[in-house]
Motif scaffolding. Structure first.
Motif, PDB file in Angstrom:
ATOM      1  N   GLU A 281       0.834  -1.203   0.000  1.00  0.00           N
ATOM      2  CA  GLU A 281       0.000   0.000   0.000  1.00  0.00           C
ATOM      3  C   GLU A 281       0.870   1.255   0.000  1.00  0.00           C
ATOM      4  O   GLU A 281       0.567   2.228  -0.691  1.00  0.00           O
ATOM      5  CB  GLU A 281      -0.918  -0.002   1.218  1.00  0.00           C
ATOM      6  CG  GLU A 281      -1.866   1.175   1.249  1.00  0.00           C
ATOM      7  CD  GLU A 281      -2.798   1.133   2.448  1.00  0.00           C
ATOM      8  OE1 GLU A 281      -3.109   2.208   2.966  1.00  0.00           O
ATOM      9  OE2 GLU A 281      -3.202   0.027   2.840  1.00  0.00           O
ATOM     10  N   ASN A 282       1.966   1.227   0.753  1.00  0.00           N
ATOM     11  CA  ASN A 282       2.868   2.367   0.809  1.00  0.00           C
ATOM     12  C   ASN A 282       3.496   2.625  -0.564  1.00  0.00           C
ATOM     13  O   ASN A 282       3.637   3.767  -0.984  1.00  0.00           O
ATOM     14  CB  ASN A 282       3.957   2.129   1.853  1.00  0.00           C
ATOM     15  CG  ASN A 282       4.739   3.376   2.173  1.00  0.00           C
ATOM     16  OD1 ASN A 282       4.241   4.482   2.017  1.00  0.00           O
ATOM     17  ND2 ASN A 282       5.963   3.207   2.613  1.00  0.00           N
TER      18      ASN A 282
ATOM     19  N   ASN B  79       0.953   4.295  -2.791  1.00  0.00           N
ATOM     20  CA  ASN B  79       0.789   5.689  -2.392  1.00  0.00           C
ATOM     21  C   ASN B  79       1.945   6.532  -2.924  1.00  0.00           C
ATOM     22  O   ASN B  79       1.721   7.640  -3.423  1.00  0.00           O
ATOM     23  CB  ASN B  79       0.695   5.807  -0.873  1.00  0.00           C
ATOM     24  CG  ASN B  79       0.295   7.198  -0.434  1.00  0.00           C
ATOM     25  OD1 ASN B  79      -0.498   7.856  -1.086  1.00  0.00           O
ATOM     26  ND2 ASN B  79       0.865   7.647   0.669  1.00  0.00           N
ATOM     27  N   ASN B  80       3.166   5.988  -2.845  1.00  0.00           N
ATOM     28  CA  ASN B  80       4.326   6.723  -3.355  1.00  0.00           C
ATOM     29  C   ASN B  80       4.235   6.927  -4.859  1.00  0.00           C
ATOM     30  O   ASN B  80       4.558   7.998  -5.364  1.00  0.00           O
ATOM     31  CB  ASN B  80       5.629   5.978  -3.013  1.00  0.00           C
ATOM     32  CG  ASN B  80       5.968   6.073  -1.544  1.00  0.00           C
ATOM     33  OD1 ASN B  80       5.465   6.935  -0.832  1.00  0.00           O
ATOM     34  ND2 ASN B  80       6.815   5.182  -1.081  1.00  0.00           N
TER      35      ASN B  80
END
Length: 55
Positions: free
Chosen positions: A2-3, A6-7
């Motif tokens: 998920e990170n 997002n990035n």
């Protein structure tokens, strides 16, 4: 994961904002580019790109 997504989304937003500013778009309807969603940025970017092709 998920990170990472997002990035990637943030990177894409920054890229589109940079390109729109280079095209002379800073804000629309009293809303600055950094306030726009990724979808709004993409729509404006591709709309400008289409205008350039057709002109």
């Amino acid at each position: 994961m998920e990170n990472l997504l997002n990035n990637v989304g943030q990177y894409k937003k920054q890229y589109l904002i940079k390109r729109l500013i280079q095209s002379g778009v800073y804000k629309k309807n009293n809303k600055h580019l950094y306030e726009w969603t990724l979808t709004e940025l993409e729509e404006e970017y591709f709309s400008l790109k289409k205008e350039k092709i057709n002109s």
